[in-house]
Design a protein around this motif. Structure first.
Motif, PDB file in Angstrom:
ATOM      1  N   ALA A 196      -4.582  -3.154  -0.824  1.00 55.03           N
ATOM      2  CA  ALA A 196      -3.705  -2.473   0.290  1.00 55.03           C
ATOM      3  C   ALA A 196      -3.842  -1.560   0.245  1.00 55.03           C
ATOM      4  N   LEU A 197      -3.724  -0.415  -0.437  1.00 57.43           N
ATOM      5  CA  LEU A 197      -3.623   0.933  -0.871  1.00 57.43           C
ATOM      6  C   LEU A 197      -4.744   1.352   0.871  1.00 57.43           C
ATOM      7  N   ALA A 198      -5.881   0.516   0.599  1.00 64.27           N
ATOM      8  CA  ALA A 198      -6.805   1.325   1.674  1.00 64.27           C
ATOM      9  C   ALA A 198      -6.824   1.437   3.317  1.00 64.27           C
ATOM     10  N   GLY A 199      -5.338  -0.129   3.150  1.00 60.69           N
ATOM     11  CA  GLY A 199      -5.220  -0.822   4.060  1.00 60.69           C
ATOM     12  C   GLY A 199      -4.144   0.344   4.806  1.00 60.69           C
ATOM     13  N   TYR A 200      -2.931   0.630   4.003  1.00 62.30           N
ATOM     14  CA  TYR A 200      -1.944   1.647   4.054  1.00 62.30           C
ATOM     15  C   TYR A 200      -2.743   2.737   4.354  1.00 62.30           C
ATOM     16  N   LEU A 201      -3.550   3.369   4.082  1.00 60.87           N
ATOM     17  CA  LEU A 201      -4.795   4.527   4.696  1.00 60.87           C
ATOM     18  C   LEU A 201      -4.776   4.324   6.065  1.00 60.87           C
ATOM     19  N   LYS A 202      -5.191   2.995   6.312  1.00 62.65           N
ATOM     20  CA  LYS A 202      -5.869   3.277   7.638  1.00 62.65           C
ATOM     21  C   LYS A 202      -4.793   3.496   8.668  1.00 62.65           C
ATOM     22  N   LEU A 245     -16.237  12.777  -6.538  1.00 59.06           N
ATOM     23  CA  LEU A 245     -15.145  13.520  -6.383  1.00 59.06           C
ATOM     24  C   LEU A 245     -14.647  14.093  -7.316  1.00 59.06           C
ATOM     25  N   VAL A 246     -14.312  15.804  -7.646  1.00 58.64           N
ATOM     26  CA  VAL A 246     -13.925  16.274  -9.010  1.00 58.64           C
ATOM     27  C   VAL A 246     -13.175  15.124  -9.361  1.00 58.64           C
ATOM     28  N   PRO A 247     -12.758  15.277 -10.644  1.00 58.37           N
ATOM     29  CA  PRO A 247     -11.666  14.704 -11.842  1.00 58.37           C
ATOM     30  C   PRO A 247     -10.146  15.102 -12.140  1.00 58.37           C
ATOM     31  N   ILE A 248      -9.800  15.835 -11.246  1.00 57.40           N
ATOM     32  CA  ILE A 248      -8.486  16.461 -10.486  1.00 57.40           C
ATOM     33  C   ILE A 248      -8.153  14.832 -10.061  1.00 57.40           C
ATOM     34  N   MET A 249      -8.643  14.619  -9.094  1.00 56.52           N
ATOM     35  CA  MET A 249      -8.145  13.215  -8.678  1.00 56.52           C
ATOM     36  C   MET A 249      -8.784  12.086  -9.783  1.00 56.52           C
ATOM     37  N   PRO A 250      -7.865  11.880  -9.900  1.00 56.60           N
ATOM     38  CA  PRO A 250      -7.784  10.689 -11.496  1.00 56.60           C
ATOM     39  C   PRO A 250      -8.162   9.227 -11.354  1.00 56.60           C
ATOM     40  N   TYR A 251      -9.512   9.136 -10.712  1.00 57.71           N
ATOM     41  CA  TYR A 251     -10.341   8.152  -9.973  1.00 57.71           C
ATOM     42  C   TYR A 251     -10.334   7.014 -11.119  1.00 57.71           C
ATOM     43  N   HIS A 252     -10.433   7.375 -12.395  1.00 55.59           N
ATOM     44  CA  HIS A 252     -10.916   7.411 -13.802  1.00 55.59           C
ATOM     45  C   HIS A 252     -10.045   6.102 -13.909  1.00 55.59           C
ATOM     46  N   SER A 253      -8.388   6.779 -13.781  1.00 53.32           N
ATOM     47  CA  SER A 253      -7.208   5.599 -14.263  1.00 53.32           C
ATOM     48  C   SER A 253      -7.593   4.987 -12.619  1.00 53.32           C
ATOM     49  N   TYR A 254      -7.611   5.127 -12.032  1.00 53.60           N
ATOM     50  CA  TYR A 254      -7.078   3.994 -10.721  1.00 53.60           C
ATOM     51  C   TYR A 254      -7.606   3.152 -10.298  1.00 53.60           C
ATOM     52  N   GLY A 255      -9.088   3.225 -10.717  1.00 50.58           N
ATOM     53  CA  GLY A 255     -10.325   2.860 -10.970  1.00 50.58           C
ATOM     54  C   GLY A 255     -10.019   1.148 -11.983  1.00 50.58           C
ATOM     55  N   LYS A 256      -8.996   0.858 -11.872  1.00 52.96           N
ATOM     56  CA  LYS A 256      -7.657  -0.706 -12.084  1.00 52.96           C
ATOM     57  C   LYS A 256      -7.233  -1.159 -11.747  1.00 52.96           C
ATOM     58  N   LEU A 257      -7.029  -1.047 -10.818  1.00 53.28           N
ATOM     59  CA  LEU A 257      -6.289  -0.978  -9.252  1.00 53.28           C
ATOM     60  C   LEU A 257      -6.780  -2.487  -9.338  1.00 53.28           C
ATOM     61  N   THR A 258      -6.445  -3.474  -8.742  1.00 52.18           N
ATOM     62  CA  THR A 258      -6.359  -4.569  -8.458  1.00 52.18           C
ATOM     63  C   THR A 258      -7.330  -4.704  -7.981  1.00 52.18           C
ATOM     64  N   ASP A 259      -8.665  -5.742  -6.833  1.00 51.03           N
ATOM     65  CA  ASP A 259      -9.206  -5.906  -5.657  1.00 51.03           C
ATOM     66  C   ASP A 259      -7.825  -5.945  -4.327  1.00 51.03           C
ATOM     67  N   ALA A 260      -6.800  -6.410  -4.474  1.00 46.01           N
ATOM     68  CA  ALA A 260      -5.806  -6.883  -3.588  1.00 46.01           C
ATOM     69  C   ALA A 260      -4.698  -5.776  -3.621  1.00 46.01           C
ATOM     70  N   ASP A 261      -4.603  -4.818  -4.793  1.00 45.95           N
ATOM     71  CA  ASP A 261      -3.684  -3.311  -4.939  1.00 45.95           C
ATOM     72  C   ASP A 261      -4.817  -2.266  -3.983  1.00 45.95           C
ATOM     73  N   ALA A 262      -6.444  -2.524  -4.720  1.00 46.85           N
ATOM     74  CA  ALA A 262      -7.142  -1.300  -3.822  1.00 46.85           C
ATOM     75  C   ALA A 262      -7.013  -1.489  -2.106  1.00 46.85           C
ATOM     76  N   GLY A 265       0.964  -1.490  -0.525  1.00 45.04           N
ATOM     77  CA  GLY A 265       0.229   0.217  -0.262  1.00 45.04           C
ATOM     78  C   GLY A 265       0.096   1.496   0.300  1.00 45.04           C
ATOM     79  N   GLU A 266       1.870   1.536   1.071  1.00 46.84           N
ATOM     80  CA  GLU A 266       2.813   2.662   0.874  1.00 46.84           C
ATOM     81  C   GLU A 266       3.468   2.958  -0.591  1.00 46.84           C
ATOM     82  N   TYR A 267       3.578   1.493  -1.333  1.00 51.82           N
ATOM     83  CA  TYR A 267       4.333   1.644  -2.207  1.00 51.82           C
ATOM     84  C   TYR A 267       3.610   1.874  -3.306  1.00 51.82           C
ATOM     85  N   LEU A 268       2.039   1.434  -3.345  1.00 51.67           N
ATOM     86  CA  LEU A 268       1.688   2.139  -4.131  1.00 51.67           C
ATOM     87  C   LEU A 268       1.041   3.302  -4.254  1.00 51.67           C
ATOM     88  N   ALA A 269       1.256   4.266  -2.770  1.00 51.41           N
ATOM     89  CA  ALA A 269       0.314   5.027  -2.288  1.00 51.41           C
ATOM     90  C   ALA A 269       1.767   7.004  -3.395  1.00 51.41           C
TER      91      ALA A 269
END
Length: 164
Positions: free
Chosen positions: A128-134, A109-126, A30-34
């Motif tokens: 991991a990222l959420a776990g890291y932020l928590k 969220l406004v489109p400046i947040m690249p959620y369109h690209s981040y929507g491609k994260l695998t379940d495991a990576d998503a 998650g840290e790596y992804l962030a």
């Protein structure tokens, strides 16, 4: 027969450590992804002023983005602070926002947040990222709220100016 018992006990003991090792590697992932997603590039105080506050990484920005016709939006605090950050968000809430741009309260969220690209994260990576932020240390940092297109901002912001 005793060596088999010892080997079985050792193997059982080893299995007790595997979940902890996986949790640590998931947080590291998650840290790596962030890092490669450059979350700190927008969500760390001082970054847009040329002086990132490395004591408060991912605690939100005091400098916003102007989106023509929509207003000015300030990158929020991504630490798990319950009052000013993601502390009340579940892991599933974070994953949904990162992948679809929809907050737990239903706002987009406004489109400046690249959620369109981040929507491609695998379940495991998503996850991991959420776990890291928590897992981050909560940092109390209230960023300015959004400013409507016809409102006057009280905090600095970035904008796009078309050549004349």
């Amino acid at each position: 027969m005793k060596p088999l018992i010892c080997s079985a006990l050792a193997a059982g003991s080893l299995l007790l450590f595997i979940p902890a090792a996986l949790a640590q590697s998931q947080t590291q992932r998650g840290e790596y992804l962030a890092t490669i997603m450059d979350c700190t590039g927008c969500h760390t105080p001082g970054t847009f002023l040329g002086k990132p506050d490395l004591q408060r990484p991912l605690a939100g920005s005091e400098v916003g983005f102007q989106i023509p016709g929509l207003g000015i939006f300030y990158p929020p605090n991504l630490t798990p602070d319950r009052e000013t950050g993601l502390g009340k968000w579940s892991e599933a809430d974070i994953i949904k926002a990162v992948r679809t741009g929809v907050r737990p309260d239903g706002r987009q969220l406004v489109p400046i947040m690249p959620y369109h690209s981040y929507g491609k994260l695998t379940d495991a990576d998503a996850k991991a990222l959420a776990g890291y932020l928590k897992s981050l240390k909560p940092v109390r940092n209230q960023v300015p709220g959004p400013v409507g297109a016809n409102e006057k901002p009280s905090s600095p912001y970035l904008t796009v100016v078309m050549p004349q």
